[in-house]
Motif scaffolding. Structure first.
Motif, PDB file in Angstrom:
ATOM      1  N   LEU A  68       0.797  -1.223   0.000  1.00 48.21           N
ATOM      2  CA  LEU A  68       0.000   0.000   0.000  1.00 48.21           C
ATOM      3  C   LEU A  68       0.834   1.280   0.000  1.00 48.21           C
ATOM      4  O   LEU A  68       0.409   2.291  -0.556  1.00 48.21           O
ATOM      5  CB  LEU A  68      -0.961  -0.005   1.186  1.00 48.21           C
ATOM      6  N   LEU A 116       1.339   2.799  -3.402  1.00 44.48           N
ATOM      7  CA  LEU A 116       0.080   3.330  -3.934  1.00 44.48           C
ATOM      8  C   LEU A 116      -0.186   4.724  -3.373  1.00 44.48           C
ATOM      9  O   LEU A 116      -0.620   5.631  -4.086  1.00 44.48           O
ATOM     10  CB  LEU A 116      -1.096   2.420  -3.578  1.00 44.48           C
ATOM     11  N   ILE A 117       0.081   4.872  -2.090  1.00 45.68           N
ATOM     12  CA  ILE A 117      -0.107   6.166  -1.427  1.00 45.68           C
ATOM     13  C   ILE A 117       0.905   7.177  -1.963  1.00 45.68           C
ATOM     14  O   ILE A 117       0.555   8.309  -2.298  1.00 45.68           O
ATOM     15  CB  ILE A 117      -0.005   6.009   0.098  1.00 45.68           C
ATOM     16  N   ASP A 155       2.256   7.463  -4.782  1.00 44.16           N
ATOM     17  CA  ASP A 155       1.905   7.938  -6.126  1.00 44.16           C
ATOM     18  C   ASP A 155       0.872   9.067  -6.091  1.00 44.16           C
ATOM     19  O   ASP A 155       0.747   9.816  -7.059  1.00 44.16           O
ATOM     20  CB  ASP A 155       1.359   6.801  -6.982  1.00 44.16           C
ATOM     21  N   LEU A 156       0.128   9.194  -5.005  1.00 43.87           N
ATOM     22  CA  LEU A 156      -0.948  10.177  -4.914  1.00 43.87           C
ATOM     23  C   LEU A 156      -0.583  11.432  -4.124  1.00 43.87           C
ATOM     24  O   LEU A 156      -1.250  12.460  -4.236  1.00 43.87           O
ATOM     25  CB  LEU A 156      -2.177   9.530  -4.264  1.00 43.87           C
ATOM     26  N   PRO A 186      -4.845  -3.234  -7.204  1.00 40.82           N
ATOM     27  CA  PRO A 186      -4.167  -1.970  -6.948  1.00 40.82           C
ATOM     28  C   PRO A 186      -4.934  -0.745  -7.462  1.00 40.82           C
ATOM     29  O   PRO A 186      -4.937   0.300  -6.809  1.00 40.82           O
ATOM     30  CB  PRO A 186      -2.824  -2.122  -7.662  1.00 40.82           C
ATOM     31  N   THR A 187      -5.600  -0.872  -8.588  1.00 46.44           N
ATOM     32  CA  THR A 187      -6.346   0.260  -9.132  1.00 46.44           C
ATOM     33  C   THR A 187      -7.510   0.620  -8.226  1.00 46.44           C
ATOM     34  O   THR A 187      -7.753   1.793  -7.940  1.00 46.44           O
ATOM     35  CB  THR A 187      -6.849  -0.060 -10.558  1.00 46.44           C
ATOM     36  N   GLN A 203      -6.176   2.159  -4.926  1.00 40.85           N
ATOM     37  CA  GLN A 203      -5.740   3.537  -5.127  1.00 40.85           C
ATOM     38  C   GLN A 203      -6.953   4.461  -5.259  1.00 40.85           C
ATOM     39  O   GLN A 203      -6.969   5.564  -4.727  1.00 40.85           O
ATOM     40  CB  GLN A 203      -4.838   3.638  -6.353  1.00 40.85           C
ATOM     41  N   GLU A 204      -8.002   3.990  -5.926  1.00 48.49           N
ATOM     42  CA  GLU A 204      -9.240   4.769  -6.048  1.00 48.49           C
ATOM     43  C   GLU A 204      -9.875   4.982  -4.674  1.00 48.49           C
ATOM     44  O   GLU A 204     -10.360   6.069  -4.366  1.00 48.49           O
ATOM     45  CB  GLU A 204     -10.219   4.051  -6.976  1.00 48.49           C
ATOM     46  N   ILE A 252      -8.367   5.086  -1.637  1.00 51.13           N
ATOM     47  CA  ILE A 252      -7.589   6.049  -0.857  1.00 51.13           C
ATOM     48  C   ILE A 252      -7.752   7.452  -1.446  1.00 51.13           C
ATOM     49  O   ILE A 252      -7.911   8.432  -0.712  1.00 51.13           O
ATOM     50  CB  ILE A 252      -6.110   5.607  -0.801  1.00 51.13           C
ATOM     51  N   SER A 253      -7.735   7.534  -2.757  1.00 54.01           N
ATOM     52  CA  SER A 253      -7.900   8.826  -3.424  1.00 54.01           C
ATOM     53  C   SER A 253      -9.249   9.457  -3.108  1.00 54.01           C
ATOM     54  O   SER A 253      -9.330  10.656  -2.802  1.00 54.01           O
ATOM     55  CB  SER A 253      -7.745   8.637  -4.937  1.00 54.01           C
TER      56      SER A 253
END
Length: 160
Positions: A29, A32-33, A35-36, A64-65, A68-69, A71-72
């Motif tokens: 994770l 993934l974080i 990247d945002l 993963p997609t 990420q969605e 968390i975003s």
């Protein structure tokens, strides 16, 4: 319109997530974080928001997609509703004792009244008097992603 179309696509993807997770793999994770974060920092800097990111090494089986969605969407909501000069904190950690990953987004915003906390997870729900633009899909998408990863999502008031 583009944002709404992307959110509807994300919702459809999340709703079919159970089927997608048949081929799920271990996901770290923290990357993934990471990247945002840059996008969140731009918003926070523009509005003088104190942004905190606390993450530990945590991995899980998932998509993963979709993760990420998730968390975003949670962070976008917090950054959208917190007043200028407020604070938003993301915490991601592994709870080994409970065999869970905990993702927590807290902010110094107005909060969500207990009477409508379930309603905010419904598609297109918008709280009365909301001045912030949006489609009312972010938390609905988040709930579907959490469900397809066999988790729970809750809204609580922080002590502060």
């Amino acid at each position: 319109m583009t944002r709404l179309a992307n959110q509807l696509r994300a919702l459809a993807r999340a709703e079919s997530g159970g089927r997608m997770l048949a081929d799920a793999s271990p996901i770290e994770l923290a990357p993934l974080i990471d990247d945002l974060v840059e996008g969140w920092l731009r918003i926070a800097d523009r509005r003088a928001i104190d942004l905190g990111i606390h993450r530990e090494a945590a991995s899980m089986i998932g998509d993963p997609t979709l993760l990420q969605e998730l968390i975003s969407n949670l962070m976008d909501n917090a950054l959208k509703y917190v007043p200028d000069g407020g604070s938003v904190t993301l915490r991601c950690a592994s709870n080994a004792a409970a065999d869970q990953i905990e993702i927590d987004v807290s902010d110094s915003g107005p909060g969500i009244p207990e009477s409508v906390r379930e309603q905010v997870f419904e598609r297109f729900y918008r709280s009365a008097g909301t001045q912030v633009s949006g489609s009312g899909l972010g938390l609905s998408i988040a709930r579907e992603i959490v469900r397809c990863h066999h988790g729970d999502i809750h809204i609580i008031n922080a002590p502060q």
